[in-house]
Design a protein around this motif. Structure first.
Motif, mmCIF file in Angstrom:
data_model
loop_
_atom_site.group_PDB
_atom_site.id
_atom_site.type_symbol
_atom_site.label_atom_id
_atom_site.label_comp_id
_atom_site.label_asym_id
_atom_site.label_seq_id
_atom_site.Cartn_x
_atom_site.Cartn_y
_atom_site.Cartn_z
ATOM 1 N N TYR A 618 4.038 -4.661 10.669
ATOM 2 C CA TYR A 618 3.221 -5.619 9.787
ATOM 3 C C TYR A 618 1.680 -5.622 10.588
ATOM 4 C CZ TYR A 618 1.009 -10.091 8.230
ATOM 5 O OH TYR A 618 0.134 -10.827 7.569
ATOM 6 N N LEU A 619 1.763 -5.530 11.840
ATOM 7 C CA LEU A 619 0.424 -5.571 12.493
ATOM 8 C C LEU A 619 -0.522 -4.469 12.066
ATOM 9 C CD1 LEU A 619 1.211 -7.152 15.831
ATOM 10 C CD2 LEU A 619 -0.183 -8.294 13.962
ATOM 11 N N LEU A 620 0.343 -3.385 11.885
ATOM 12 C CA LEU A 620 -0.365 -1.873 11.633
ATOM 13 C C LEU A 620 -0.883 -2.109 10.084
ATOM 14 C CD1 LEU A 620 2.126 0.858 12.652
ATOM 15 C CD2 LEU A 620 -0.244 0.732 13.292
ATOM 16 N N HIS A 621 -0.035 -2.649 9.232
ATOM 17 C CA HIS A 621 -0.494 -2.837 7.884
ATOM 18 C C HIS A 621 -1.624 -3.844 7.705
ATOM 19 C CE1 HIS A 621 0.229 -3.829 3.397
ATOM 20 N NE2 HIS A 621 0.117 -5.185 3.903
ATOM 21 N N LEU A 622 -1.636 -4.969 8.412
ATOM 22 C CA LEU A 622 -2.653 -5.972 8.499
ATOM 23 C C LEU A 622 -3.861 -5.402 8.765
ATOM 24 C CD1 LEU A 622 -3.283 -9.026 7.974
ATOM 25 C CD2 LEU A 622 -2.915 -9.702 10.346
ATOM 26 N N LEU A 623 -3.806 -4.751 9.842
ATOM 27 C CA LEU A 623 -5.051 -4.435 10.521
ATOM 28 C C LEU A 623 -5.786 -3.097 10.522
ATOM 29 C CD1 LEU A 623 -4.117 -6.190 14.041
ATOM 30 C CD2 LEU A 623 -5.744 -7.058 12.094
ATOM 31 N N VAL A 624 -4.695 -1.984 10.513
ATOM 32 C CA VAL A 624 -5.579 -0.717 10.547
ATOM 33 C C VAL A 624 -4.722 0.461 9.578
ATOM 34 C CG1 VAL A 624 -5.991 -0.700 13.137
ATOM 35 C CG2 VAL A 624 -3.662 -0.067 12.437
ATOM 36 N N ASP A 625 -3.813 0.204 8.830
ATOM 37 C CA ASP A 625 -3.410 1.050 8.062
ATOM 38 C C ASP A 625 -4.285 1.205 6.645
ATOM 39 O OD1 ASP A 625 -1.905 2.863 6.370
ATOM 40 O OD2 ASP A 625 0.032 1.507 6.263
ATOM 41 N N PRO A 626 -4.819 2.420 6.434
ATOM 42 C CA PRO A 626 -5.561 2.460 5.104
ATOM 43 C C PRO A 626 -5.179 2.403 3.698
ATOM 44 C CG PRO A 626 -5.735 4.500 6.545
ATOM 45 C CD PRO A 626 -4.534 3.535 7.154
ATOM 46 N N LEU A 627 -3.637 2.382 3.988
ATOM 47 C CA LEU A 627 -2.778 2.257 2.637
ATOM 48 C C LEU A 627 -2.460 0.866 2.728
ATOM 49 C CD1 LEU A 627 -0.261 5.010 2.233
ATOM 50 C CD2 LEU A 627 -2.321 4.538 1.007
ATOM 51 N N GLY A 628 -2.545 -0.237 3.681
ATOM 52 C CA GLY A 628 -2.293 -1.576 3.877
ATOM 53 C C GLY A 628 -3.599 -2.435 3.391
ATOM 54 N N LEU A 629 -3.490 -3.606 4.161
ATOM 55 C CA LEU A 629 -4.894 -4.632 4.202
ATOM 56 C C LEU A 629 -5.892 -3.990 4.897
ATOM 57 C CD1 LEU A 629 -2.844 -8.040 4.341
ATOM 58 C CD2 LEU A 629 -3.957 -6.916 2.243
ATOM 59 N N ASN A 630 -5.623 -3.407 6.103
ATOM 60 C CA ASN A 630 -6.416 -2.648 6.920
ATOM 61 C C ASN A 630 -7.731 -3.573 7.357
ATOM 62 O OD1 ASN A 630 -7.721 -0.492 7.997
ATOM 63 N ND2 ASN A 630 -8.541 0.635 6.104
#
Lengths: 670, 108
Positions: A618-630
């Motif tokens: 979730y932290l990856l998704h929220l903060l740094v994943d270009p496919l996530g919220l980033n």
């Protein structure tokens, strides 16, 4: 095929070759007529009673005779000879008189099904109609043989999955039809063997010969491959035979001749392919046939390519070039054939410009797609200047240019249930416990393994939507950031989408809970909040900034709140990395200065170190994943005009979670 | 070399023949002295005896016992061209002919 491959014919061979002095060269094979007969006695060591095996080394046909006695002066193997030595001395052979011959009714039905058939598929359909009810099991080998789908050499994934060029006609959740070639029982392979020998129809020799070769079924698998190859050439001359199957057949024939490493056969097939392409170039309506065949010829070793191949490729460009996809196919082939690097470069420029021109005529997402295609060609073939220009063109597109449509769906959720959920966060006596409960909730979306299972299930139940290329568009820039083209990339995109939806859903609740918190407990002072947030990973200075971020959010200044908070989240995560012994700085190297490692790198390194893999994901998704919220990158790179209240609430929630994280040292790595 | 010779020998050797089995005699001259005695057809319904099977009483009893074993094998497990299976079947057939011949001698 046999002239007279009866028991009597083999008896005559036996009589001739074993007459003293024994000489195997004395008789011709009753099947192929070659003087390549061999024989071997296997008998009781004392009485010399046993059997005599006779076979032809040319065609792999043979016969056995028992009871015999070994004549004097002839070597024999004792009955107790080991399996290995027996098999080495007597190869597998085809005995036309043995019970493995095709049963008369099966032979009759196969002959009926192949008579005047126009495709292998038609043979399959006719066979199914001809099989008497209740007798399906006996006929299944024949039905399977013609049900197989010949896989094109381009379908590399499918070829690897099937383990041969023969793919399933149907695949269901519970099984498939026909089985994988390697999994066809030996008894059914024996039926194919018998059918190949019994029915000389081209449809049988081409399909079953190839199946036996691909299965490496002995005896004489090579001979069957050759006969299959010849049959495929003959099928390409049959006016009535389906044009697509003729094309696939010729491509297969070319590959068969390559598998056999038979140059003469390769040239023969190539000649026929050239004839067909020449004929096809006279009409404009079937470019697929010409390009498939040309691609197969281009794939041949250079010395075996027909002389006129380049000319044929250029003619294909002239004939079908109005369509950019066909023109690109011709350019691709010409680029492989040309030996001059300059010519190759010029062809690639032409290819990229082709898509650029097409983009200038198109609108919306199609325009982006064409420009991306041009960019892809330029990048792949090292056309740096052109790639730079194209990149600028892609970046210049606005969200309006994409002309996207919104697809929405509604899910009804019981208001009371939502109310109960939100109320649960403010049911505590102290605001500290309430805020801790807020931080402890999650990870939004749940366990990452569960998301993975859910996505896998979704892909299995709705496979069609994952067959189509999916483009993920960056919500801020409106440019494509990801292309889902295969199973793995579709899975990645689907997981990101699932996490995205879960976090958006949670964000609405997070806003409601934080508002309800103030209404219920009042705003805690900065000092108290600072004290609350100070923890193992959060020092007092950082905690004070987090407290400020909360105040800003409650003041309806979500953008400022996010900007204050994001660097502090990074600090907390860096502290966590340091605590577990991961390097958080990069040393200067050569002329390059050192510095802190970026958040994305740190979070990836922390994989497996969180007690909950779901929170890590979730932290990856929220903060740094270009496919996530980033959100870390969105904030730090200034790509969004304003950070909304919902996104800022998610960041506050993450800060509250990080406050609860404690580092535990173990015997091994932390 | 007649059907009656065979019937007599089957009776004397107390061999048991399946009712639906047909025994044929191939009298061709070019097989005389070639030490080929019998052949069981892949359908298990026919046995052919060749001239050398009729050389002696022993050869005929042995050949009949041998081929009857092959009939049983083919009927239960089908025909084969596999050399390993053939050798195994041949061992069993040879053991059976030995057994039948010795039993016959004991009864005389």
């Amino acid at each position: 095929m046999t002239a007279d491959e009866s028991h009597e014919a083999w008896l005559a061979v036996f009589a001739a070759v074993t007459a003293a002095p024994a000489d195997a060269r004395r008789a011709a094979c009753p099947n192929c007529g070659h003087f390549a007969v061999r024989f071997q006695y296997v008998a009781d060591a004392t009485s010399k009673v046993g059997f005599c095996a006779l076979w032809c080394e040319n065609c792999g046909h043979g016969h056995t005779l028992a009871r015999t006695k070994v004549p004097d002066g002839i070597d024999f193997l004792p009955l107790e000879t080991s399996e290995e030595d027996l098999r080495a001395a007597i190869p597998s052979f085809w005995d036309a008189t043995a019970e493995t011959s095709l049963a008369d009714d099966l032979k009759e039905r196969l002959e009926d099904a192949t008579a005047r058939a126009t495709s292998w598929h038609e043979v399959y359909k006719r066979l199914r109609e001809l099989v008497p009810e209740g007798d399906e099991q006996r006929h299944r080998a024949l039905i399977w043989a013609f049900a197989y789908d010949l896989i094109s050499p381009d379908e590399t994934d499918r070829l690897a999955r099937e383990g041969s060029v023969f793919g399933a006609m149907f695949e269901f959740a519970e099984g498939r039809m026909p089985p994988r070639l390697a999994e066809v029982p030996d008894e059914d392979v024996a039926v194919w063997m018998a059918a190949f020998e019994a029915v000389p129809a081209l449809a049988v020799r081409s399909r079953i010969g190839d199946l036996l070769w691909s299965r490496k079924a002995q005896p004489a698998a090579h001979r069957k491959a050759r006969e299959a190859c010849e049959a495929l050439i003959d099928l390409s001359r049959l006016e009535a035979w389906d044009a697509l199957e003729q094309t696939e057949g010729l491509v297969r024939a070319l590959n068969l001749s390559r598998e056999l490493n038979d140059e003469a056969l390769m040239r023969k097939v190539a000649e026929r392919v050239v004839e067909v392409v020449e004929k096809e170039l006279g009409r404009e309506d079937r470019p697929g046939i010409s390009f498939r065949l040309l691609r197969a010829l281009v794939g041949l070793p250079q010395t075996l390519r027909p002389k006129q191949l380049m000319e044929l490729v250029r003619r294909s460009a002239a004939t079908y070039g109005k369509d950019p996809h066909h023109l690109e196919s011709a350019i691709e082939l010409e680029a492989v054939l040309t030996s001059s690097p300059d010519d190759r470069r010029a062809l690639r420029v032409r290819q990229a410009e082709l898509w650029r021109d097409k983009a200038s005529e198109a609108e919306g997402i199609l325009r982006v797609s064409f420009l991306e295609k041009a960019l892809d060609v330029a990048r792949t073939h090292g056309l740096a200047d052109l790639a730079r220009d194209l990149r600028v063109e892609v970046q210049g597109l606005t969200e309006e240019d994409l002309d996207l449509k919104t697809i929405s769906t509604e899910v009804e959720i019981d208001r009371e249930e939502i109310e109960r959920f939100h109320a649960a966060f403010v049911q505590f006596d102290s605001w500290q416990t309430s805020l801790a409960a807020f931080g402890a909730y999650g990870p939004p979306g749940g366990d990452i393994a569960a998301i993975e299972r859910q996505v896998a299930e979704q892909m299995k139940n709705h496979p069609l939507q994952y067959l189509i290329r999916t483009v993920v568009i960056d919500p801020d820039f409106g440019v494509p950031v990801f292309h889902a083209v295969d199973d793995d990339s579709h899975k990645l995109a689907a997981m990101a989408q699932s996490q995205w939806m879960a976090s958006q859903f949670w964000a609405v609740s997070a806003v409601a809970i934080l508002e309800r918190f103030v209404a219920h407990y009042g705003r805690p002072s900065r000092e108290h909040l600072t004290e609350f947030f100070t923890s193992t990973l959060v020092d007092t200075i950082t905690a004070e900034r987090i407290a400020l971020a909360f105040e800003l959010w409650w003041d309806d200044r979500s953008d400022e709140s996010a900007h204050v908070l994001v660097p502090r989240l990074e600090t907390s995560i860096r502290n966590a990395a340091r605590e577990v012994g991961l390097p958080i700085i990069r040393e200067p190297y050569g002329g390059k200065p050192g510095g802190v490692r970026p958040l994305g790198e740190l979070l990836h390194q922390l994989r497996g170190r969180f007690a909950s893999p779901g929170w890590h994901a979730y932290l990856l998704h929220l903060l740094v994943d270009p496919l996530g919220l980033n959100l870390r990158n969105v904030v730090a790179h200034g790509v969004r005009a304003r950070i909304e209240r919902t996104d800022a609430a998610l960041l506050l929630h993450a800060a509250t979670f990080l406050r609860l994280v404690e580092v535990q040292k173990t015997d091994g790595p932390a | 070399m007649t059907a009656k010779t065979i019937d007599d020998m089957v009776t004397r050797a107390e061999l048991s023949l399946p009712e639906d089995l047909r025994i044929e005699i191939d009298e061709r001259r070019d097989l005389r002295g070639r030490q080929l005695y019998g052949y069981t057809w892949p359908d298990g319904l026919r046995v052919t005896l060749y001239p050398d099977a009729f050389q002696t009483e022993e050869e005929l009893i042995r050949t009949l016992a041998h081929e009857l074993t092959h009939v049983r094998q083919v009927r239960s497990a089908g025909a084969t061209t596999d050399s390993v299976v053939l050798a195994a079947r041949e061992r069993e057939a040879y053991a059976e002919e030995e057994h039948q011949w010795r039993s016959y001698l004991e009864r005389q």
